[in-house]
Design a protein around this motif. Structure first.
Motif, short mmCIF file in Angstrom:
data_model
loop_
_atom_site.label_atom_id
_atom_site.label_comp_id
_atom_site.label_asym_id
_atom_site.label_seq_id
_atom_site.Cartn_x
_atom_site.Cartn_y
_atom_site.Cartn_z
N ASN A 266 41.20 -21.51 6.37
CA ASN A 266 41.72 -22.13 7.73
C ASN A 266 43.10 -22.52 7.63
OD1 ASN A 266 39.18 -21.26 8.87
ND2 ASN A 266 38.50 -23.48 8.80
N GLU A 267 43.49 -23.26 6.63
CA GLU A 267 44.62 -23.81 6.34
C GLU A 267 45.70 -22.64 5.79
OE1 GLU A 267 42.15 -25.18 5.14
OE2 GLU A 267 41.89 -27.21 5.93
N LEU A 268 45.16 -21.85 5.16
CA LEU A 268 45.88 -20.95 4.76
C LEU A 268 46.34 -19.73 5.49
CD1 LEU A 268 44.53 -20.28 1.01
CD2 LEU A 268 46.66 -21.60 1.56
N ASP A 269 45.34 -19.38 6.53
CA ASP A 269 45.39 -18.60 7.55
C ASP A 269 46.55 -19.25 8.63
OD1 ASP A 269 43.63 -16.91 6.60
OD2 ASP A 269 41.99 -17.55 7.89
N ARG A 270 46.37 -20.47 8.79
CA ARG A 270 47.63 -21.03 9.66
C ARG A 270 49.00 -20.87 8.92
NH1 ARG A 270 48.19 -21.53 14.96
NH2 ARG A 270 49.76 -23.16 15.14
N ILE A 271 48.90 -21.14 7.79
CA ILE A 271 50.27 -21.03 7.23
C ILE A 271 50.72 -19.65 7.43
CG2 ILE A 271 51.49 -20.96 4.83
CD1 ILE A 271 49.48 -23.25 4.30
N GLU A 272 50.21 -18.80 7.10
CA GLU A 272 50.19 -17.31 7.15
C GLU A 272 50.75 -16.96 8.46
OE1 GLU A 272 48.58 -12.81 5.90
OE2 GLU A 272 47.32 -14.47 6.34
N ILE A 273 50.12 -17.49 9.82
CA ILE A 273 50.63 -17.29 11.19
C ILE A 273 52.00 -17.64 11.15
CG2 ILE A 273 50.06 -17.94 13.36
CD1 ILE A 273 47.22 -17.75 13.03
N GLU A 274 52.38 -18.87 10.60
CA GLU A 274 53.50 -19.72 11.04
C GLU A 274 54.62 -18.86 10.30
OE1 GLU A 274 53.99 -21.84 13.06
OE2 GLU A 274 51.88 -22.19 13.63
#
Length: 455
Positions: A266-274
């Motif tokens: 979840n955290e890595l997905d958020r980083i990828e989105i940003e």
């Protein structure tokens, strides 16, 4: 100090002096010319004509008719003309000059001989009751006031003086206003984004407040050009430099996914989105920098606008479907413009995507091609959404970078306030115009005017 003040003051003063001098010269010349007309045949002919008119008036209406005729003549004739009876009194009761009375007394002694040979201007007018009047012109009593009071006489001198003064005023006005007009045009060019405008070279050898203003204007324009050039360069350099760290972050993100064993997805997905958002923002900044610098503007092709819009609608349907809306081409016709196809596609696409983003669900983003009613050599592309619109005071600022309207464009929408700015600069590079307005029922419409090829 106050050099322009003295120029304006002296200009008006000189104009008034010239007008007065010309008027006085014209009137004095006329008076002098009139005084010397006693022996001129043309004046004798006029007096003979007046004598015939007077005799006709006396014959038809008697003394009253003769008096009315003389009153009309006196109102329009600059030369006083008397009708003097046998007792030396004027018919209108005016005072008869002494030199005329003396002359008449001398001629009365030879009345019989004068009656046969007298010149026209001393002949008698006889009435039915036996009384008679002599017509005598008074060349020596012509005055400036008398001339000024007779419009027919003063019209020509005043007209000549007014025309010459008007010419002087025209030259002075041109001299004073030409540099101001040049400043106005330069200011309009700067407002349109052309910061290369300079005014001082067109001032010549002027040394007044307007020349000082032109110098200050040029310094301001030069400073603005440097500031904006530095700003664009900084924006471009920063955008380029940010690409490398982003690439490394993406690599690091891939490694982190491999080593996390799914424990921080979840955290890595958020980083990828940003990261993707940052990458999109940097791409838009680079595009804006290229447009500001005019890169690629010179490479143009003939672009079929209808074909371009049909391609945009096909691409936009995917994004519109995910938001529960539609994109339709309502009106179209064959039209070719000379432009950079990539830049024009990007400009219109940004407007269409902006409309898709803010239109209401289950509504349609309408795209129309219309003839420009103001100019036949242009076409109008209109993109209309069914969203909340924008406050009227923000309409003029929608196409500025990073401008956002909080009520309609919140941060969750994914916009950065650059799409419409990119569209505006791309359209302007092709000599077109773009504007936005709120529709009366609902929604915002963006109008793009483009020059047709070969016009």
């Amino acid at each position: 100090m106050h050099r322009l003040f003295w120029k304006i003051f002296l200009s008006f003063w000189l104009t008034l002096v010239v007008f007065a001098a010309l008027l006085l010269f014209a009137v004095s010349t006329y008076l002098e010319h009139t005084r010397t007309q006693q022996d001129i045949g043309s004046m004798r002919a006029r007096l003979a004509e007046y004598l015939d008119q007077a005799q006709t008036a006396a014959k038809q209406n008697g003394i009253d008719g003769l008096e009315a005729w003389l009153s009309r003549l006196d109102r329009r004739e600059a030369i006083p003309i008397f009708l003097i009876d046998e007792s030396g009194e004027d018919l209108l009761g005016r005072e008869v000059p002494a030199y005329i009375v003396t002359r008449l007394d001398r001629r009365r002694q030879h009345a019989e001989r004068m009656e046969r040979k007298a010149p026209a201007h001393l002949r008698s007018i006889r009435l039915a009751d036996g009384s008679s009047y002599r017509m005598v012109p008074d060349f020596q009593s012509i005055t400036l006031l008398r001339v000024l009071q007779r419009p027919r006489v003063i019209a020509l001198p005043v007209t000549i003086a007014a025309l010459i003064s008007a010419l002087v005023c025209l030259l002075l006005s041109r001299y004073q206003t030409f540099p101001l007009e040049r400043l106005r045009r330069a200011a309009q060019h700067i407002a349109a984004g052309d910061l290369t405008q300079r005014v001082s070279p067109s001032m010549g050898n002027r040394r007044d407040e307007i020349a000082d203003l032109a110098g200050a204007f040029d310094k301001m324009a030069e400073r603005l050009e440097k500031v904006f050039s530095s700003q664009r360069q900084l924006l471009s350099d920063a955008s380029h430099e940010l690409r490398s760290p982003l690439t490394r972050i993406q690599v690091a993100l891939g490694l982190a996914r491999q080593r996390s064993n799914g424990q921080a997805e979840n955290e890595l997905d958020r980083i990828e989105i940003e990261i993707e958002r940052l990458n999109e923002l940097i791409g838009q900044l680079l595009e804006l920098s290229r447009l500001e610098a005019g890169v690629d503007a010179g490479r143009t092709d003939k672009v079929d606008i209808r074909e371009l819009l049909e391609g945009l609608i096909e691409d936009g349907q995917f994004e519109a479907a995910s938001r529960g809306c539609r994109v339709e081409l309502r009106e179209s016709f064959p039209a070719i413009v000379q432009s950079n196809a990539r830049l024009l596609h990007s400009a219109i696409e940004n407007v269409v995507r902006n409309a898709i983003r803010y239109t209401k669900p289950d509504t349609t983003v309408e795209i129309s091609m219309l003839p420009d009613t103001d100019r036949q050599d242009r076409i109008l592309v209109r993109i209309r959404d069914r969203g909340p619109g924008v406050p009227d005071e923000m309409l003029l600022h929608l196409f500025e970078p990073f401008v956002r309207v909080e009520e309609a464009r919140d941060r969750t929408s994914g916009g950065y306030g650059l799409g419409l700015a990119i569209a505006e600069r791309a359209v302007r590079l092709h000599g077109g115009e773009i504007m936005a307005r709120n529709e009366p029922d609902e929604g915002l419409s963006v109008h793009i005017r483009l020059q047709l090829a070969g016009t």
